[in-house]
Write a protein that holds these residues in place. Structure first.
Motif, PDB file in Angstrom:
ATOM      1  N   VAL A 238       3.247   2.030  -2.141  1.00 42.63           N
ATOM      2  CA  VAL A 238       3.541   2.055  -3.427  1.00 42.63           C
ATOM      3  C   VAL A 238       2.322   3.516  -3.830  1.00 42.63           C
ATOM      4  O   VAL A 238       2.661   4.174  -4.293  1.00 42.63           O
ATOM      5  CB  VAL A 238       3.967   0.980  -4.454  1.00 42.63           C
ATOM      6  CG1 VAL A 238       3.635   1.216  -5.657  1.00 42.63           C
ATOM      7  CG2 VAL A 238       4.303   0.038  -4.042  1.00 42.63           C
ATOM      8  N   THR A 239       1.045   2.406  -3.523  1.00 42.97           N
ATOM      9  CA  THR A 239      -0.169   3.455  -4.297  1.00 42.97           C
ATOM     10  C   THR A 239      -0.017   5.045  -2.717  1.00 42.97           C
ATOM     11  O   THR A 239      -0.430   5.915  -4.108  1.00 42.97           O
ATOM     12  CB  THR A 239      -1.923   2.863  -3.583  1.00 42.97           C
ATOM     13  OG1 THR A 239      -1.601   2.171  -2.509  1.00 42.97           O
ATOM     14  CG2 THR A 239      -1.460   1.938  -5.236  1.00 42.97           C
TER      15      THR A 239
ATOM     16  N   ARG B 146       0.890  -6.296 -16.167  1.00 44.02           N
ATOM     17  CA  ARG B 146       0.173  -5.257 -15.566  1.00 44.02           C
ATOM     18  C   ARG B 146      -0.138  -4.239 -16.277  1.00 44.02           C
ATOM     19  O   ARG B 146      -1.467  -4.145 -16.458  1.00 44.02           O
ATOM     20  CB  ARG B 146       1.224  -4.399 -14.735  1.00 44.02           C
ATOM     21  CG  ARG B 146       0.613  -3.061 -14.333  1.00 44.02           C
ATOM     22  CD  ARG B 146       1.270  -1.986 -13.406  1.00 44.02           C
ATOM     23  NE  ARG B 146       2.657  -1.319 -14.474  1.00 44.02           N
ATOM     24  CZ  ARG B 146       3.679  -1.250 -14.323  1.00 44.02           C
ATOM     25  NH1 ARG B 146       4.165  -1.386 -13.105  1.00 44.02           N
ATOM     26  NH2 ARG B 146       4.656  -0.784 -14.846  1.00 44.02           N
TER      27      ARG B 146
ATOM     28  N   ALA C 235       1.219  -2.971  -7.899  1.00 44.22           N
ATOM     29  CA  ALA C 235       0.369  -1.380  -7.605  1.00 44.22           C
ATOM     30  C   ALA C 235       0.833  -0.238  -8.276  1.00 44.22           C
ATOM     31  O   ALA C 235       0.687   1.013  -7.965  1.00 44.22           O
ATOM     32  CB  ALA C 235       0.347  -1.880  -6.262  1.00 44.22           C
ATOM     33  N   GLY C 236       2.213  -0.326  -9.010  1.00 44.79           N
ATOM     34  CA  GLY C 236       2.924   0.668  -9.612  1.00 44.79           C
ATOM     35  C   GLY C 236       4.032   0.885 -10.332  1.00 44.79           C
ATOM     36  O   GLY C 236       4.938   2.372 -10.223  1.00 44.79           O
TER      37      GLY C 236
ATOM     38  N   ARG D 173       2.250   7.395  -4.336  1.00 42.78           N
ATOM     39  CA  ARG D 173       2.010   7.585  -5.787  1.00 42.78           C
ATOM     40  C   ARG D 173       1.010   8.803  -5.475  1.00 42.78           C
ATOM     41  O   ARG D 173       1.176   9.230  -6.534  1.00 42.78           O
ATOM     42  CB  ARG D 173       1.989   5.525  -6.854  1.00 42.78           C
ATOM     43  CG  ARG D 173       2.793   5.490  -7.459  1.00 42.78           C
ATOM     44  CD  ARG D 173       2.589   4.433  -8.351  1.00 42.78           C
ATOM     45  NE  ARG D 173       1.982   4.980  -9.615  1.00 42.78           N
ATOM     46  CZ  ARG D 173       1.246   5.141  -9.902  1.00 42.78           C
ATOM     47  NH1 ARG D 173       0.888   3.779 -10.425  1.00 42.78           N
ATOM     48  NH2 ARG D 173       1.294   5.126 -11.872  1.00 42.78           N
ATOM     49  N   ALA D 174       0.312   8.333  -4.743  1.00 40.93           N
ATOM     50  CA  ALA D 174      -0.768   9.622  -4.550  1.00 40.93           C
ATOM     51  C   ALA D 174      -0.502  10.645  -4.205  1.00 40.93           C
ATOM     52  O   ALA D 174      -1.489  11.853  -4.569  1.00 40.93           O
ATOM     53  CB  ALA D 174      -1.781   8.842  -3.381  1.00 40.93           C
TER      54      ALA D 174
ATOM     55  N   ARG E 285       0.787  -0.977  -0.233  1.00 39.08           N
ATOM     56  CA  ARG E 285      -0.024  -0.130   0.074  1.00 39.08           C
ATOM     57  C   ARG E 285       0.742   1.569  -0.421  1.00 39.08           C
ATOM     58  O   ARG E 285       0.325   2.211  -0.337  1.00 39.08           O
ATOM     59  CB  ARG E 285      -0.878   0.161   1.286  1.00 39.08           C
ATOM     60  CG  ARG E 285      -1.890  -1.780   1.513  1.00 39.08           C
ATOM     61  CD  ARG E 285      -3.233  -1.179   2.803  1.00 39.08           C
ATOM     62  NE  ARG E 285      -2.478  -1.392   3.085  1.00 39.08           N
ATOM     63  CZ  ARG E 285      -2.136  -1.451   5.093  1.00 39.08           C
ATOM     64  NH1 ARG E 285      -3.496  -1.291   5.104  1.00 39.08           N
ATOM     65  NH2 ARG E 285      -1.251  -2.093   5.412  1.00 39.08           N
TER      66      ARG E 285
END
Length: 306
Positions: free
Chosen positions: A174-175, A229, A201-202, A178-179, A172
């Motif tokens: 990672v997201t 992905r 997750a990115g 990125r957010a 989490r």
């Protein structure tokens, strides 16, 4: 040389001779083996490289060895870790002078601190050179945690901070990063057994451990995860390879990960299980369990695609 963070970058191990000196000849061969398999850079002097046991002069010689072996092919990105900020800055500046392409910046060794002191330490390193940097966040190992908001603060203040190695074991993160930052920072997975989840997750890169023994398998796994992905890959092949690899990848996430990964290298004929004190080689039930896991994996290894 520009640093491309989007791929597999080994945290390369350090092989020792029987007299506890470093086997620099093997180190050069090992660097070439990693790059020939498709790795896009190398991280010497990290935790897996037993950097905390190396003298400053040994670190310099290892960097010179890696640069001579593959420095014209891929970036050399040494781990910058030290007991003092002054020594960390000196190592970062020396790495730049030698011709390294980037830095992996660790929090203060041994001293687990608060954000104010952590930030001051990282600020000093990032201000000391012009090299692009990867921030290494590993709260299980170092008892300090760079929260997503703190990583964003560093990114806004330092243009040479280009990436983060996220080893909190929580995908989490990672997201969350990125957010806050979008594409401002490249995010790399730093724990082997979360690589597929991290990519989904990115995350865009992998600072890998078991790659030291299984480079082609690691590169194929990463590339498959990225393809899946993007909706273009073979999911069944990804699951087959990941399920085979996971018992080995989990060796990267335990306190004796150095001993385990070097044992795996010995099994495949590319290294030695010898470690430098205070680490000791595995014995007894620990050794037998590890040997069984590695041997089973070797006996059931899927064919690697060319």
């Amino acid at each position: 040389m520009n640093v491309n963070w989007k791929g597999v970058i080994p945290a390369i191990t350090t092989k020792f001779n029987l007299d506890d000196t470093i086997d620099y000849t093997f180190y050069a061969d090992h660097c070439r083996w990693m790059v020939d398999a498709g790795c896009i850079g190398l991280v010497p002097l990290g935790s897996l490289g037993e950097g905390s046991t190396l003298s400053f002069d040994e670190k310099v010689t290892l960097l010179k060895t890696a640069l001579a072996a593959v420095g014209e092919r891929v970036p050399i990105i040494p781990g910058i870790a030290a007991l003092s900020t002054k020594e960390a800055v000196r190592l970062a500046q020396t790495a730049q002078e030698l011709g390294c392409s980037g830095l992996m910046v660790l929090p203060p060794y041994v001293y687990s601190s608060d954000w104010r002191e952590m930030k001051a330490h990282v600020d000093a390193i990032l201000n000391a050179t012009e090299l692009p940097a990867l921030l290494y966040n590993n709260p299980p190992a170092y008892k300090t945690d760079f929260l997503p908001e703190q990583i964003a603060e560093l990114a806004h203040e330092h243009s040479n901070l280009q990436a983060v190695k996220e080893s909190s074991t929580d995908v989490r993160r990672v997201t969350a990063i990125r957010a806050l930052l979008g594409e401002r920072l490249d995010i790399l997975v730093g724990v082997d057994d979360a690589i597929v989840e991290g990519i989904q997750a990115g995350a865009v890169g992998w600072i890998a451990g078991l790659v030291n023994a299984f480079p082609r398998e690691s590169v194929e796994l990463f590339e498959l995860a990225v393809q899946v992905r993007e909706g273009q890959g073979n999911r069944a092949r990804l699951e087959e390879l990941y399920n085979w690899f996971l018992p080995l990848l989990r060796m990267d996430t335990v306190p004796k990960f150095v001993q385990l990964i070097k044992l795996a290298q010995e099994f495949v004929g590319m290294g030695s299980a010898q470690v430098r004190g205070p680490r000791l080689e595995l014995t007894g039930a620990e050794l037998e369990t590890a040997r069984s896991t590695i041997q089973y994996a070797l006996e059931h290894k899927p064919t690697i695609q060319a």
